[in-house]
Design a protein around this motif. Structure first.
Motif, PDB file in Angstrom:
ATOM      1  N   PHE A 147      38.954  49.245  46.614  1.00  0.00           N
ATOM      2  CA  PHE A 147      39.126  47.675  46.190  1.00  0.00           C
ATOM      3  C   PHE A 147      37.649  47.161  46.387  1.00  0.00           C
ATOM      4  CE2 PHE A 147      43.588  47.769  46.986  1.00  0.00           C
ATOM      5  CZ  PHE A 147      44.181  46.893  46.240  1.00  0.00           C
ATOM      6  N   HIS A 148      36.937  47.748  47.217  1.00  0.00           N
ATOM      7  CA  HIS A 148      35.547  47.262  47.238  1.00  0.00           C
ATOM      8  C   HIS A 148      34.727  47.662  45.977  1.00  0.00           C
ATOM      9  CE1 HIS A 148      35.891  46.087  51.437  1.00  0.00           C
ATOM     10  NE2 HIS A 148      34.808  45.460  51.290  1.00  0.00           N
ATOM     11  N   MET A 149      35.215  48.725  45.291  1.00  0.00           N
ATOM     12  CA  MET A 149      34.521  48.754  43.914  1.00  0.00           C
ATOM     13  C   MET A 149      35.341  48.082  42.918  1.00  0.00           C
ATOM     14  SD  MET A 149      34.375  53.140  44.101  1.00  0.00           S
ATOM     15  CE  MET A 149      34.833  53.326  42.436  1.00  0.00           C
TER      16      MET A 149
ATOM     17  N   VAL B  74      35.102  43.037  38.983  1.00  0.00           N
ATOM     18  CA  VAL B  74      35.503  41.963  38.535  1.00  0.00           C
ATOM     19  C   VAL B  74      34.657  40.824  38.723  1.00  0.00           C
ATOM     20  CG1 VAL B  74      37.333  40.209  38.583  1.00  0.00           C
ATOM     21  CG2 VAL B  74      38.033  42.540  38.791  1.00  0.00           C
ATOM     22  N   GLY B  75      34.154  40.422  39.845  1.00  0.00           N
ATOM     23  CA  GLY B  75      33.359  39.242  40.170  1.00  0.00           C
ATOM     24  C   GLY B  75      31.957  39.580  39.409  1.00  0.00           C
TER      25      GLY B  75
ATOM     26  N   GLY C  86      30.106  40.078  44.110  1.00  0.00           N
ATOM     27  CA  GLY C  86      29.973  40.506  42.983  1.00  0.00           C
ATOM     28  C   GLY C  86      29.674  39.284  42.042  1.00  0.00           C
ATOM     29  N   PHE C  87      30.711  38.303  41.919  1.00  0.00           N
ATOM     30  CA  PHE C  87      30.063  36.939  41.324  1.00  0.00           C
ATOM     31  C   PHE C  87      28.837  36.558  41.329  1.00  0.00           C
ATOM     32  CE2 PHE C  87      29.816  32.568  40.972  1.00  0.00           C
ATOM     33  CZ  PHE C  87      30.151  32.195  39.830  1.00  0.00           C
TER      34      PHE C  87
END
Length: 190
Positions: free
Chosen positions: A52-54, A59-60, A130-131
């Protein structure tokens, strides 16, 4: 092939951000580990957190790149502001009332749904990070791999250490991660 100075700087920055993001998984893992957890559950939960941390930062980053094209001049300020916001939120959660009793706020990882819920909950901050990274020119593969690997290791370490230490370490670890994000965000704004 040798790396140039900017590539080393990006690696170090991404490593620091990934470590700060992994602090949440570490601190919650400590609380969960204190409740008692089987080694098989530690492995499954750690791998799920890493996945999930990947996925979430990927996505962000994609969303950040799309929006970065639209808001070229203010992208760096938005990214820095988001990192500061994430850092403040992590510090608040570490010392706020919402984390007063970490062991009661953790998901039950005895079922696959509990593992997925726990993994998703600790990786939501990585979506925002990530965004922020998507607004900059960042190596997506490097970022995603560092986020996944480091968070997997930190979650597993937290789960294993949870049996042997008291809850205060978890809160301080998350607070340190938040302060790191605040510092990086201020660096982008200045």
């Amino acid at each position: 092939m040798e790396w140039a100075l900017p590539q080393w700087g990006q690696l170090i920055t991404l490593f620091i951000i990934a470590t700060a993001m992994g602090m949440d998984a570490f601190s919650l893992g400590l609380g969960m580990g204190m409740r008692g957890i089987l080694l098989r559950q530690v492995m499954l939960t750690s791998v799920s957190v890493g996945f999930f941390h990947m996925f979430m930062p990927m996505v962000g980053i994609a969303i950040g790149r799309i929006l970065g094209v639209l808001v070229e001049q203010i992208a760096v300020m938005i990214g820095g502001g988001l990192l500061i916001f994430l850092g403040i939120n992590m510090v608040y959660q570490a010392w706020g009332k919402s984390r007063a009793n970490t062991s009661n706020n953790t998901a039950n990882v005895s079922s696959i749904w509990g593992v997925l819920l726990f993994s998703l909950s600790v990786s939501l901050d990585s979506l925002s990070a990530g965004f922020s990274l998507g607004l900059f020119e960042v190596d997506t593969i490097l970022a995603v791999l560092l986020f996944g690997w480091i968070s997997m290791l930190m979650a597993g370490t937290g789960l294993l250490l949870g049996r042997h230490v008291s809850t205060w370490i978890g809160g301080y670890g998350e607070a340190v991660g938040g302060m790191i994000l605040i510092g990086l965000g201020l660096r982008f704004l200045v």
